[in-house]
Structures are given as structure tokens and as C-alpha cells.
Design a protein around this motif. Sequence first.
Motif, PDB file in Angstrom:
ATOM      1  N   VAL A   1       0.737  -1.121  -0.038  1.00 44.36           N
ATOM      2  CA  VAL A   1      -0.047   0.009   0.158  1.00 44.36           C
ATOM      3  C   VAL A   1       0.979   1.295   0.146  1.00 44.36           C
ATOM      4  CG1 VAL A   1      -1.537   1.460   1.406  1.00 44.36           C
ATOM      5  CG2 VAL A   1      -2.067  -1.034   1.148  1.00 44.36           C
ATOM      6  N   THR A   2       0.483   2.001  -0.835  1.00 46.29           N
ATOM      7  CA  THR A   2       1.297   3.545  -0.788  1.00 46.29           C
ATOM      8  C   THR A   2       0.469   4.590   0.360  1.00 46.29           C
ATOM      9  OG1 THR A   2       1.634   3.185  -3.163  1.00 46.29           O
ATOM     10  CG2 THR A   2       1.919   5.412  -2.092  1.00 46.29           C
ATOM     11  N   GLN A   3       1.443   4.896   1.203  1.00 47.16           N
ATOM     12  CA  GLN A   3       1.182   6.222   1.693  1.00 47.16           C
ATOM     13  C   GLN A   3       1.745   7.400   1.157  1.00 47.16           C
ATOM     14  OE1 GLN A   3       0.661   5.863   6.063  1.00 47.16           O
ATOM     15  NE2 GLN A   3       1.196   7.987   6.628  1.00 47.16           N
ATOM     16  N   PRO A   4       1.006   8.168   0.415  1.00 44.52           N
ATOM     17  CA  PRO A   4       1.546   9.206  -0.507  1.00 44.52           C
ATOM     18  C   PRO A   4       2.050  10.510   0.164  1.00 44.52           C
ATOM     19  CG  PRO A   4      -0.870   9.172  -0.585  1.00 44.52           C
ATOM     20  CD  PRO A   4      -0.537   8.111   0.359  1.00 44.52           C
ATOM     21  N   GLY A   5       2.917  11.039  -0.446  1.00 43.97           N
ATOM     22  CA  GLY A   5       3.558  12.610  -0.140  1.00 43.97           C
ATOM     23  C   GLY A   5       3.013  13.555  -1.054  1.00 43.97           C
ATOM     24  N   THR A   6       3.455  14.639  -0.977  1.00 45.45           N
ATOM     25  CA  THR A   6       3.274  15.594  -2.053  1.00 45.45           C
ATOM     26  C   THR A   6       3.745  15.475  -3.152  1.00 45.45           C
ATOM     27  OG1 THR A   6       5.113  17.021  -0.878  1.00 45.45           O
ATOM     28  CG2 THR A   6       2.809  17.383  -0.138  1.00 45.45           C
ATOM     29  N   THR A   7       4.788  14.645  -3.319  1.00 49.39           N
ATOM     30  CA  THR A   7       5.495  14.348  -4.423  1.00 49.39           C
ATOM     31  C   THR A   7       5.902  12.919  -4.558  1.00 49.39           C
ATOM     32  OG1 THR A   7       7.988  14.654  -3.902  1.00 49.39           O
ATOM     33  CG2 THR A   7       6.581  16.754  -4.895  1.00 49.39           C
ATOM     34  N   ALA A   8       6.156  12.530  -5.541  1.00 40.14           N
ATOM     35  CA  ALA A   8       6.689  10.825  -5.943  1.00 40.14           C
ATOM     36  C   ALA A   8       7.789  10.701  -4.954  1.00 40.14           C
ATOM     37  CB  ALA A   8       6.970  10.274  -7.310  1.00 40.14           C
ATOM     38  N   ALA A   9       8.636  11.532  -4.729  1.00 40.37           N
ATOM     39  CA  ALA A   9      10.071  11.518  -3.844  1.00 40.37           C
ATOM     40  C   ALA A   9       9.581  11.328  -2.257  1.00 40.37           C
ATOM     41  CB  ALA A   9      11.047  12.560  -4.020  1.00 40.37           C
ATOM     42  N   ASN A  10       8.231  11.692  -2.113  1.00 40.20           N
ATOM     43  CA  ASN A  10       7.827  11.786  -0.851  1.00 40.20           C
ATOM     44  C   ASN A  10       7.077  10.416  -0.218  1.00 40.20           C
ATOM     45  OD1 ASN A  10       8.124  15.128  -1.201  1.00 40.20           O
ATOM     46  ND2 ASN A  10       9.251  14.235   0.476  1.00 40.20           N
ATOM     47  N   ASP A  11       6.570   9.908  -1.260  1.00 40.51           N
ATOM     48  CA  ASP A  11       5.727   8.592  -1.144  1.00 40.51           C
ATOM     49  C   ASP A  11       6.502   7.592  -0.328  1.00 40.51           C
ATOM     50  OD1 ASP A  11       3.759   9.756  -2.674  1.00 40.51           O
ATOM     51  OD2 ASP A  11       4.383   8.485  -4.428  1.00 40.51           O
ATOM     52  N   TYR A  12       6.033   6.876   0.578  1.00 40.57           N
ATOM     53  CA  TYR A  12       6.469   5.593   1.246  1.00 40.57           C
ATOM     54  C   TYR A  12       5.582   4.396   1.388  1.00 40.57           C
ATOM     55  CZ  TYR A  12       4.801   8.159   5.379  1.00 40.57           C
ATOM     56  OH  TYR A  12       4.256   8.921   6.495  1.00 40.57           O
ATOM     57  N   PHE A  13       5.957   3.160   1.536  1.00 41.64           N
ATOM     58  CA  PHE A  13       5.079   2.006   1.121  1.00 41.64           C
ATOM     59  C   PHE A  13       5.348   1.058   2.105  1.00 41.64           C
ATOM     60  CE2 PHE A  13       7.401   3.884  -2.406  1.00 41.64           C
ATOM     61  CZ  PHE A  13       6.256   4.352  -3.389  1.00 41.64           C
ATOM     62  N   THR A  14       4.043   0.226   2.432  1.00 41.06           N
ATOM     63  CA  THR A  14       4.035  -0.798   3.351  1.00 41.06           C
ATOM     64  C   THR A  14       4.784  -2.244   2.948  1.00 41.06           C
ATOM     65  OG1 THR A  14       2.089  -1.619   2.372  1.00 41.06           O
ATOM     66  CG2 THR A  14       1.802  -0.079   4.035  1.00 41.06           C
ATOM     67  N   GLY A  15       4.917  -2.286   1.611  1.00 45.56           N
ATOM     68  CA  GLY A  15       5.510  -3.368   1.156  1.00 45.56           C
ATOM     69  C   GLY A  15       4.514  -4.829   1.143  1.00 45.56           C
ATOM     70  N   ASP A  16       4.889  -5.645   0.305  1.00 46.59           N
ATOM     71  CA  ASP A  16       3.987  -6.769   0.105  1.00 46.59           C
ATOM     72  C   ASP A  16       4.356  -7.825   1.464  1.00 46.59           C
ATOM     73  OD1 ASP A  16       3.440  -6.105  -2.221  1.00 46.59           O
ATOM     74  OD2 ASP A  16       4.814  -7.450  -3.144  1.00 46.59           O
ATOM     75  N   LYS A  17       3.525  -8.106   2.170  1.00 47.60           N
ATOM     76  CA  LYS A  17       3.664  -8.664   3.567  1.00 47.60           C
ATOM     77  C   LYS A  17       2.697  -9.848   3.850  1.00 47.60           C
ATOM     78  CE  LYS A  17       6.744  -5.565   4.795  1.00 47.60           C
ATOM     79  NZ  LYS A  17       7.998  -5.902   4.869  1.00 47.60           N
TER      80      LYS A  17
ATOM     81  N   SER B   1      11.568  13.564   9.618  1.00 44.22           N
ATOM     82  CA  SER B   1      12.780  14.254  10.308  1.00 44.22           C
ATOM     83  C   SER B   1      12.232  14.588  11.642  1.00 44.22           C
ATOM     84  CB  SER B   1      12.392  15.729   9.481  1.00 44.22           C
ATOM     85  OG  SER B   1      11.291  16.499   9.781  1.00 44.22           O
ATOM     86  N   ASN B   2      11.196  14.315  12.261  1.00 43.80           N
ATOM     87  CA  ASN B   2      10.967  14.584  13.399  1.00 43.80           C
ATOM     88  C   ASN B   2      10.743  13.129  14.327  1.00 43.80           C
ATOM     89  OD1 ASN B   2       8.454  13.696  12.434  1.00 43.80           O
ATOM     90  ND2 ASN B   2       7.463  15.736  13.036  1.00 43.80           N
ATOM     91  N   GLY B   3      10.489  12.048  13.759  1.00 42.72           N
ATOM     92  CA  GLY B   3      10.538  10.669  14.249  1.00 42.72           C
ATOM     93  C   GLY B   3       9.291  10.164  14.390  1.00 42.72           C
ATOM     94  N   VAL B   4       8.295  10.929  14.099  1.00 41.84           N
ATOM     95  CA  VAL B   4       6.926  10.583  14.525  1.00 41.84           C
ATOM     96  C   VAL B   4       6.355   9.400  13.887  1.00 41.84           C
ATOM     97  CG1 VAL B   4       4.555  11.401  14.626  1.00 41.84           C
ATOM     98  CG2 VAL B   4       6.325  12.996  15.174  1.00 41.84           C
ATOM     99  N   LEU B   5       6.456   9.456  12.687  1.00 40.94           N
ATOM    100  CA  LEU B   5       5.802   8.475  11.666  1.00 40.94           C
ATOM    101  C   LEU B   5       6.718   7.187  11.380  1.00 40.94           C
ATOM    102  CD1 LEU B   5       3.781  10.607   9.119  1.00 40.94           C
ATOM    103  CD2 LEU B   5       2.996   9.558  11.204  1.00 40.94           C
ATOM    104  N   GLY B   6       6.909   6.299  12.515  1.00 35.65           N
ATOM    105  CA  GLY B   6       8.047   5.171  12.417  1.00 35.65           C
ATOM    106  C   GLY B   6       7.573   4.495  11.449  1.00 35.65           C
ATOM    107  N   PHE B   7       6.171   4.291  10.858  1.00 33.60           N
ATOM    108  CA  PHE B   7       5.590   3.185   9.886  1.00 33.60           C
ATOM    109  C   PHE B   7       4.523   3.814   9.202  1.00 33.60           C
ATOM    110  CE2 PHE B   7       7.595   0.910  13.328  1.00 33.60           C
ATOM    111  CZ  PHE B   7       8.602  -0.132  12.518  1.00 33.60           C
ATOM    112  N   PRO B   8       4.085   3.547   8.169  1.00 34.93           N
ATOM    113  CA  PRO B   8       2.959   4.072   7.435  1.00 34.93           C
ATOM    114  C   PRO B   8       1.659   3.512   7.825  1.00 34.93           C
ATOM    115  CG  PRO B   8       3.911   2.387   6.234  1.00 34.93           C
ATOM    116  CD  PRO B   8       4.833   2.370   7.300  1.00 34.93           C
ATOM    117  N   PHE B   9       0.595   4.436   8.363  1.00 35.41           N
ATOM    118  CA  PHE B   9      -0.326   3.912   9.163  1.00 35.41           C
ATOM    119  C   PHE B   9      -1.416   3.633   8.140  1.00 35.41           C
ATOM    120  CE2 PHE B   9      -0.506   8.765   9.332  1.00 35.41           C
ATOM    121  CZ  PHE B   9      -1.445   8.897   8.672  1.00 35.41           C
ATOM    122  N   TYR B  10      -1.164   3.873   7.023  1.00 34.56           N
ATOM    123  CA  TYR B  10      -2.186   3.124   5.918  1.00 34.56           C
ATOM    124  C   TYR B  10      -2.054   1.787   6.032  1.00 34.56           C
ATOM    125  CZ  TYR B  10      -3.089   7.580   3.474  1.00 34.56           C
ATOM    126  OH  TYR B  10      -3.553   8.884   2.818  1.00 34.56           O
ATOM    127  N   SER B  11      -1.194   1.108   6.658  1.00 29.73           N
ATOM    128  CA  SER B  11      -0.949  -0.488   6.651  1.00 29.73           C
ATOM    129  C   SER B  11      -2.315  -1.088   7.140  1.00 29.73           C
ATOM    130  CB  SER B  11       0.036  -0.881   7.831  1.00 29.73           C
ATOM    131  OG  SER B  11       0.252  -2.164   7.752  1.00 29.73           O
TER     132      SER B  11
END
Length: 799
Positions: A718-734, A772-782
Motif C-alpha cells: 500500500v502507498t502512503q503518498p506524499g506531496t511528490t513521488a519522492a515523498n511517497d512511502y510504502f508498506t511492502g508486500d507482507k 525528520s521528527n521521528g513521529v511516523l515510524g511506519f505508514p499508518f495506511y498499513s
Amino acid sequence: MIRNTRSVLTLAVSALALSAGGALAQSAPDPQATEVEEIVVTGTRVANRSRLDTLAPVDVVTAETLENRGTTELAAALAQTVPSLTFPRPSVTDGTDSIRPATLRGLQPDQTLVLVNGTRRHASALVNVNGSVGRGAASVDLNAIPTGALDRIEVLRDGASAQYGSDAIAGVVNLRLKEARSGGGLNVTYGQYFTEVETARGSRDEEDGQTLTVSGWQGFGLGADGFLTLSAEYLQRDPTGRSDFDPRPAAGGAVTARLGDPEVEQITVFANAGAALNAAWDVYGWAGYQERDSESAAFPRLSDNVNNVAAIYPDGFLPLIAINSQDASLAGGLRGQIGGWEADFSLVYGRNALEYRTENSLNSTYGADSPTSFDSGETIYDQLVFGADFVRGFEVGLSGPLTLAWGLEARRETYEIKAGQPESYNRGPLGGNTALAGGAQGFVGFQPSNEVDEDRDAVGVYAEAELPLTDKLTVQGAVRVEDYSDFGDSQTGKLSARYDFSPAFAIRGSISTGFRAPSLQQSFYTATSSVIQNGQVVETGTFPATSSVARILGAEPLEAERSTNYSLGTVIRLGDFDLTIDAYRIEIEDQIALSENITRTFSPQVAALLDPLGIQAARFFINGVETETEGVDIVGRYRLNTDTLGEFDFTVAANFNDVTVTEVPTTTSVLNPAPTLFNRQRILTFEEGTPDTKVAGSVDWDYGRWGASARATYYASVTQPGTTAANDYFTGDKTVIDLSGSYQITDRVGVTLGVDNVFDEYPDFTPANLNSNGVLGFPFYSPFGFNGRYAYARLSLSW
């Protein structure tokens, strides 16, 4: 994502053909070799129809299945059981942390209708306005009903607005309460997380999230054949923390945030009753009440933060958002015969009130005199629904009776917002300092200007017919007309058919139109805060589409979402094996979405419109998002009884789903060009915010007093999107593995030990450069959360 779902649909159609060939080549199954199938009432008004005989796919989840899950959250247990249902666990998203929405087939949470005993359930007073899956929706809180009160749940995976009214675009979840004259049970479950948290900046061991659930029920006889079933549940859960280490100098390398489950304490009671008045009429009713106190965390304020007051918090502070949810429902009805028609009259009331508090916080514009605890306001939603339904069978000389049904539903809804205490939203004595934010840190309170008290009425009438034209072909049709006092009327229709080639093989399909009325929450939700602009106090925030602020920017009153649903499926039964494959396509127009902020800095035109109103930025709900959803649901089950090894129940269930956003609003009636109204983050949340593939395989074993379960669930990334593609992060296949074992100590006492997520699987951690602030250790879209391994023990008593 599935980039070409048409290929998936082609595979599904091929599977139908192969299934047909295989099934038609088989002899009819031995009726003695199969168990009695679960009787369903959702999606059909014909009595005694099993889940494998329906014209549309229906999942049946029994109370026993729910009670065998490690989690005691209804929504989480359903997501582990129904492949097309997803239950993300958003965090640091204000009230959505506590009232978490579930989704069906990747659509919005409020596009699934929830019923209790076949009647419409009220929605939550919460609007999801932050960056979570389901942003903009006001949906039903499934966790407001305890699993112990339920006999079973039926999930209709098909558009059903013509049958049930607004919201049934993705499908219908019907919660059926226990009906017991005697007996009872008690479950005591305790569990917690034992996990290694591996984030981008390091790892640590955690033992948290301790959860105690005590759930019980008791049946009583009323008269000769009536019943009263009482149930109650108490739940206490400690919070979890899965944030990364904070790299900022003032943090000292510590974990300063709390991404995870909120702290929760709740108590729920339910009563369900029914009795005969005379030979022709029955009376029934139910009532429920839940009070939930939950507390989640906002972003941390470090000691050097400009909005920290060192005299109060010399080491900084972590604001906490506390919600007290009071959820009540009351229903009564009469069921009997009038002139040969089976008649059912019901009156159902539901209310949800959310009181917001901001704790461990401050309003920096009051300096050292600031309170640290704030009453931040209240939102309230309630509805009153009257229903009258009539069903009758007519012998017409065909292979079975013509079943006619008709009825009406009248509904009144109200929605309120109440302001918090002045310090929760005001700018205090230091408010002239533009560097300081006004209001309570973490959650700014509702202001008097945000208060609303709105209501509306809706009346709908429907007619439905189901007819077996031959001993193999059955057809069903339904039409519905609804009229709303705020936006007008809507007409929907549905046509379904099923052809049984043999007792072993059938095909089914449907085409329908649907709608979802804009909720009062979407139409009137208001939340603003005050900022300083050029030395003047101005407002920024969310405004109703009908407000003067929104109208001057070109907003228009909200209209209903509209959909067209297509489905085609097959049912195969061979002895103790059954398989259903259902392909679907859902086209939705005029979806309602929360716009992005329109700021005065976008253009001189916008500044000229907003400045006289004292507004810096505004957002509002708008129609205009269009989507196409295609997918396939596959559910297979095989039951194996052996003389020496016991009984086995094998299940494989899969959902393949692809959501495509085909159009978004780009202008308003005033602004053309307009700033971005629906950005890439919202588009990707629709398209990639839920897994495009979910496959679950399980085996349940029973041998005398012993039992065991094993379940493996695969989730595509699953993708947790950012404002640009460079800011997206993903849960990975699990793939998540769950194991449990049970032993029946006596006929009345049993014990279960289990571990969910045995191998401590996590979504991919958030990259350090995006945290940058350590808050989002993992994507909560998981779709399976981000808490790791959970061990539990359960003691069960029955009598």
C-alpha cells in the motif's frame, strides 16, 4: 497496484468457464454429505435462502468465528475474516485515531451501509478530516457493538441502494444480534504486544498494548416462546508506541512521539428481545449503549519549540487528544400479517456524541497562565428511522412463488457542533506575537462561530420482486425512490439473475444503480482557528459548502453521489467443497471530497474575495470525484471429517481490487483556474491506499476437547503518498501468520492461547529522510496495522 484489471476480469471469466466445465462433468453432490448452509436475510426477502443460493455474494461470519480471533475489536476481526474488507489503524490523525473507519472493496467507508437486524445503523458524529484512508467520510463505528452481542454478520458484496437506500454502493454489512431464551457465556481475554520495533534509525524491544476484555451474555425466556438476551463488555487497552527515534537536537536521541493505538477504556451493554403478542403478531426490540474514553497523541512539542512554555513544560510536552464517545441506540417493532402480507413496522433511534478534550497541552498565547487541560467542544449526530416493510408470496404457476416486497423508510437526522472553552481556541494576551499559535496545542477547540444545529428529513419507498422463471432460472428486480429535504430526490434500480445448471454449479449476476446522500456531517462540519495576518486576527479552516465563505469561493450545495454496479459470478458445490468467484465493476460519479485549502496567496482574485471576510484560507466539501473500481472476490471452503484425526475446515479467500480515479474537480463556479482542489495525495489514497490484493488461507481443526487454528494473510503493498513521488512511502508486500490452540477443560470451561502475527511482521518503516521528527515510524495506511507480535490468552465459560 493491478495496472490492468481487465486482465484480472478476463482471468475470472476464464475461471467461470473452467468451473462450469468441471462442475457440469461431476455428478450431483450427495445431499447427505453437506452441512446445512447458513440462512441469510441480507440481499433477499425470500425466506430460508442459504448463502450459496443467493443471487449476489454474501459472506456469513458467525459469532464463534469472531470469538476465535485474537482481537476483540469487531472491525479488526471482520477484516481478518472478510477478504474485501480492510481496517487500517490511523494514528496522529486526531479523532480518527479513536473512531477508525473500515472500507469494503477499497471504496470510502461511508459507501458501505451498516444495518442492525436489518435496520439502518446511525453514523458516528466524527468526520475524518485529516490524512487517513477515508478522509472526508463520516461512517458507522463498527467497534461500538461488542462481538458478544452478535449471533452472526452478513456482508453483502454488491450494490444494494435500490433495496436498502443511501450508502449501499460498495455493499451492506448486516449485524444480527443474539436471540437466546436460555444459556449464557463469559469470555475473559488478556493480551499484549511482545515485539522488536525496527525503525529507520534503530531498533528496540517493546512490551505494551496490554488489553483486557471481559465479555458476557445471558438469555432469558419471555412467556411461552419469547426471549430476552442481555450482553455486556468491558475493555481496557494501554497505548502502543511505534514512532522512530527523534533526530532533533532537543530530543536527545529519544523517542518523543507516540504513533500507535490509543489508550482506551470502554463499557458496552446490549439487550435484544422478542415475544408473541398473539397468534398473528410479535413484538421485538433492542437497545444498546457504549461509553468509550480514548486518548491518542498529537505531534510532540520539544523544549525549544516556540510554542512551548518552559515554565510549564521545561522538557517539552506531548499533547494528548482525548475523546469521550457516548453511543446509544433504541429500537422497537411489530411483526405480523395484514391481509396475507407479512408486515414489519419498526422505529429505530440512534445517537453518537463525541466530547473532545486536549490534555497535557497549553495555549502558548496565554504564556505561563495557560491551562494544561481543555474542553475542546462536542459533536453530536442522531437519527430516527421509521420503517414499514411488506412481503408476500404469490403462486403464479411457475417453478416457485413470486415474492413481492414493498415498503417505506422515513428518516430524520440532526447534527450539532458545540464550542469548547474559550482558552481552547482563543488568542490570549500574547496573541499579537505572530510566531505563536492560538488555541490548545494538538487539537484546537471548536469556536462559537463553528457551532451548528442542523437537521433534515428523508422519505424513501421501494418495491422488489423475485421470481423463479424455471427450476433453474431465478430473476430479481428492485426500484427505489427517495426524497431528501436538503438536496432533492434520487431514483435507483437493480436487476439480478441466477441460473443453476445443476445442483453443483450456478452462475449469478446483477446490474444496479446506487446513490449516497451527502451526510449532514459533510454538509455542515466547521472547524477553524485564528492566526495573525498583517497585525489582524483572521480565520483559517473548514467551512460548510453553504456558508458565505465557501459560496464566495464558488462552492455549491452538495448533491448525492451516484454509482453503477455490475457483477458476474459463479457458485460451485461438490460435496464438502464450495467455491464462489465474483467479478465486479463499480463506477461512481459526483463523489464528495474535502477540498484542499484555498489560500488568499493563490491569486489577487482569491485575496480580494477572502480579505473582506477576514479569512486567510478555506476548504470545504465538494462533489466531482469520479472513480472506476474493478475486481474479483474468490472464496473457497472444504470440510474434511476423519475418524482418527478429527475435523478440518479449510478456507481460502481472496480479493483482487483496482480503483482508478478518472476525474477530479478542477474549478469552482467562481474560480477558473482554481488552486488544486484534490491533490495527488488524495488521488493516490483512493487508488493505492488499500491493498489491490489480499489473500487469506486458514485451517481450523477440532478433535474432541482439542482445537487449533492457523491463518496466513497476504497483503499487497500500500502507498502512503506524499506531496511528490519522492515523498511517497510504502508498506511492502507482507504475509501475516496467526496461530491459536484451545482445550475444553470441561463441557463448560475452555481455554485458548494464541499469537497473532507470529513472526513479528511490520510494514516497511518510514525512511529517515521522510521522517525528520521521528513521529511516523511506519505508514499508518498499513492494512494490518503496525504493532507487531500480539500474544493472548482467553478463558471461556458457558452454561
